[in-house]
Enzyme design. Structure first.
Site, PDB file in Angstrom:
ATOM      1  CB  SER A  95      -0.369   8.356  -0.758  1.00 21.00           C
ATOM      2  OG  SER A  95      -1.956   8.282  -0.687  1.00 21.00           O
ATOM      3  CE1 TYR A 134       0.671   4.625   3.022  1.00 19.67           C
ATOM      4  CE2 TYR A 134      -1.417   6.051   2.281  1.00 19.67           C
ATOM      5  CZ  TYR A 134      -0.338   5.320   2.037  1.00 19.67           C
ATOM      6  OH  TYR A 134      -0.002   5.062   0.620  1.00 19.67           O
TER       7      TYR A 134
HETATM    8  N1  LIG Z   1      -1.335   0.505  -3.960  1.00 19.87           N
HETATM    9  C1  LIG Z   1      -1.810   1.727  -3.885  1.00 19.87           C
HETATM   10  O1  LIG Z   1      -2.952   1.911  -4.315  1.00 19.87           O
HETATM   11  C2  LIG Z   1      -0.831   2.913  -3.567  1.00 19.87           C
HETATM   12  C3  LIG Z   1      -1.660   4.135  -3.614  1.00 19.87           C
HETATM   13  C4  LIG Z   1      -0.858   5.347  -3.113  1.00 19.87           C
HETATM   14  C5  LIG Z   1       0.440   4.833  -2.683  1.00 19.87           C
HETATM   15  N2  LIG Z   1       1.143   3.777  -2.558  1.00 19.87           N
HETATM   16  C6  LIG Z   1       2.261   3.705  -2.053  1.00 19.87           C
HETATM   17  O2  LIG Z   1       3.230   2.625  -2.921  1.00 19.87           O
HETATM   18  C7  LIG Z   1       4.159   2.064  -2.484  1.00 19.87           C
HETATM   19  C8  LIG Z   1       4.242   0.742  -2.717  1.00 19.87           C
HETATM   20  O3  LIG Z   1       2.778   0.163  -2.387  1.00 19.87           O
HETATM   21  P1  LIG Z   1       2.328  -1.186  -2.552  1.00 19.87           P
HETATM   22  O4  LIG Z   1       0.711  -0.907  -2.854  1.00 19.87           O
HETATM   23  O5  LIG Z   1       2.830  -1.752  -3.673  1.00 19.87           O
HETATM   24  O6  LIG Z   1       2.156  -1.891  -1.162  1.00 19.87           O
HETATM   25  P2  LIG Z   1       2.548  -3.295  -0.937  1.00 19.87           P
HETATM   26  O7  LIG Z   1       1.926  -4.476  -1.981  1.00 19.87           O
HETATM   27  O8  LIG Z   1       2.138  -3.601   0.557  1.00 19.87           O
HETATM   28  O9  LIG Z   1       4.164  -3.452  -0.937  1.00 19.87           O
HETATM   29  C9  LIG Z   1       4.870  -2.783  -0.055  1.00 19.87           C
HETATM   30  C10 LIG Z   1       6.223  -3.215  -0.104  1.00 19.87           C
HETATM   31  O10 LIG Z   1       6.931  -2.602   0.866  1.00 19.87           O
HETATM   32  C11 LIG Z   1       7.859  -3.674   1.907  1.00 19.87           C
HETATM   33  N3  LIG Z   1       7.852  -3.204   3.102  1.00 19.87           N
HETATM   34  C12 LIG Z   1       6.877  -3.013   4.117  1.00 19.87           C
HETATM   35  N4  LIG Z   1       7.394  -2.763   4.966  1.00 19.87           N
HETATM   36  C13 LIG Z   1       8.772  -2.839   5.183  1.00 19.87           C
HETATM   37  C14 LIG Z   1       9.880  -2.755   6.099  1.00 19.87           C
HETATM   38  N5  LIG Z   1       9.539  -2.755   7.252  1.00 19.87           N
HETATM   39  N6  LIG Z   1      11.206  -2.989   5.517  1.00 19.87           N
HETATM   40  C15 LIG Z   1      11.341  -3.252   4.250  1.00 19.87           C
HETATM   41  N7  LIG Z   1      10.545  -3.364   3.306  1.00 19.87           N
HETATM   42  C16 LIG Z   1       9.065  -3.012   3.804  1.00 19.87           C
HETATM   43  C17 LIG Z   1       7.104  -4.845   1.611  1.00 19.87           C
HETATM   44  O11 LIG Z   1       7.710  -5.973   1.910  1.00 19.87           O
HETATM   45  P3  LIG Z   1       7.062  -7.258   2.509  1.00 19.87           P
HETATM   46  O12 LIG Z   1       6.465  -7.897   0.987  1.00 19.87           O
HETATM   47  O13 LIG Z   1       8.288  -8.091   2.725  1.00 19.87           O
HETATM   48  O14 LIG Z   1       6.075  -7.080   3.415  1.00 19.87           O
HETATM   49  C18 LIG Z   1       6.595  -4.619   0.194  1.00 19.87           C
HETATM   50  O15 LIG Z   1       7.341  -5.218  -0.614  1.00 19.87           O
HETATM   51  C19 LIG Z   1       4.056   2.444  -0.869  1.00 19.87           C
HETATM   52  O16 LIG Z   1       4.937   3.722  -0.438  1.00 19.87           O
HETATM   53  C20 LIG Z   1       2.472   2.951  -0.843  1.00 19.87           C
HETATM   54  O17 LIG Z   1       2.225   3.881  -0.101  1.00 19.87           O
HETATM   55  C21 LIG Z   1       0.192   2.740  -3.038  1.00 19.87           C
END
Ligand SMILES: NC(=O)c1ccc[n+]([C@@H]2O[C@H](COP(=O)([O-])OP(=O)(O)OC[C@H]3O[C@@H](n4cnc5c(N)ncnc54)[C@H](OP(=O)(O)O)[C@@H]3O)[C@@H](O)[C@H]2O)c1
Length: 251
Positions: free
Chosen positions: A153, A166
């Site tokens: 990130s 985070y």
């Molecule tokens: N979106 C952004 O703007 C952004 C920016 C920078 C970095 N990121 C990074 O990109 C990655 C994906 O983020 P996202 O935005 O797609 O987030 P998201 O929509 O919240 O999805 C996160 C995923 O991780 C799973 N997860 C969370 N806790 C878990 C656990 N204890 N065991 C197994 N699975 C788990 C969730 O499962 P459930 O659906 O079952 O909860 C979900 O499928 C993350 O590492 C995040 O830090 C995102």
């Protein structure tokens, strides 16, 4: 936007595990990898979400996926060993590992940070990818061309107030990616890199920025070119890099 155009058969016959595959960026990556020929192993904590993605992939005519319901916050060593054994029995190797699952924790000063939430964030964002990588390494070593991708990130490269565990977990992720990449350089066919997705229209982003108009950010599907590039053979020579999915870099 990263402009790599993946050939349709980029990931043909590859076995790729995606964590957090039930939602957000992980769901889009599972779709993108499957659409380019991979057999995808869908790992996540909510079975219904994984089953929905499974059905979508099947309906799209993808290779039959596998589902691994696993809560990365509570998983113990034996869970990882069991997973490795199952993958070994079913596939005999692993060609790709996308560490995507992550949690945000709370946004508050470190002064104030709840140690319980600190541990949850470190467990899901740092300790689980370490355990998964270590346990699955023998399977990755059996691939002719394996790719491990970590998810970072912007706050994992430059600390920012109130991003707490985070941000610090993402610094650790960048470090883990670099250490592993350096260890495997020249001694294996495994490359290790890190992706910073950038602001992307998901539930996590909406939770972090409740007042923001989600439409101003790209969808997970729109940031897939870098995810495909780093997973496929065109990135064979790329190791130890941390790249922006929304950067204007080129492959
Ligand atoms: N979106 C952004 O703007 C952004 C920016 C920078 C970095 N990121 C990074 O990109 C990655 C994906 O983020 P996202 O935005 O797609 O987030 P998201 O929509 O919240 O999805 C996160 C995923 O991780 C799973 N997860 C969370 N806790 C878990 C656990 N204890 N065991 C197994 N699975 C788990 C969730 O499962 P459930 O659906 O079952 O909860 C979900 O499928 C993350 O590492 C995040 O830090 C995102």
């Amino acid at each position: 936007m990263f402009s790599y155009e993946a050939p349709q058969d980029l990931l043909k016959d590859r076995v790729i595990l995606v964590t957090g595959a039930g939602d957000g960026i992980g769901r889009a990556a599972a779709h993108a990898y499957a659409a380019h020929g991979a057999t995808v192993v869908l790992l996540g904590r909510t079975l219904e979400k994984l089953e929905k993605v499974y059905d979508e992939l099947e309906a799209a005519g993808a290779a039959q996926p596998a589902i691994v319901p696993l809560n990365l916050e509570t998983a113990a060593e034996h869970d990882y060993i069991e997973l490795a054994n199952q993958l070994d029995d079913t596939f005999g190797r692993l060609d790709g590992l996308l560490h995507n699952a992550g949690i945000l924790g709370v946004r508050t000063p470190l002064d104030n940070y709840d140690p319980i939430i600190w541990n949850q964030v470190m467990q899901v964002n740092v300790n689980a990818p370490f355990m998964l990588t270590q346990t699955l390494m023998p399977l990755l070593k059996r691939s002719d061309d394996a790719s491990v991708i970590f998810t970072s990130s912007g706050v994992g490269r430059k600390g920012r107030a109130h991003w707490g565990a985070y941000a610090i977990s993402k610094f650790a992720t960048e470090g883990m990616s670099q250490v592993l990449a350096d260890e495997l350089e020249n001694i294996s066919a495994i490359r290790v890199n890190c992706i910073n997705p950038g602001a992307t229209r998901t539930a996590m982003r909406a939770y972090a920025y409740p007042a923001e108009d989600p439409e101003r950010n790209p969808t997970p599907e729109q940031i897939m070119p870098l995810y495909l590039y780093l997973m496929g053979p065109d990135s064979k020579a790329v190791n130890g890099q941390s790249l922006d999915a929304q950067g204007d870099g080129h492959a």
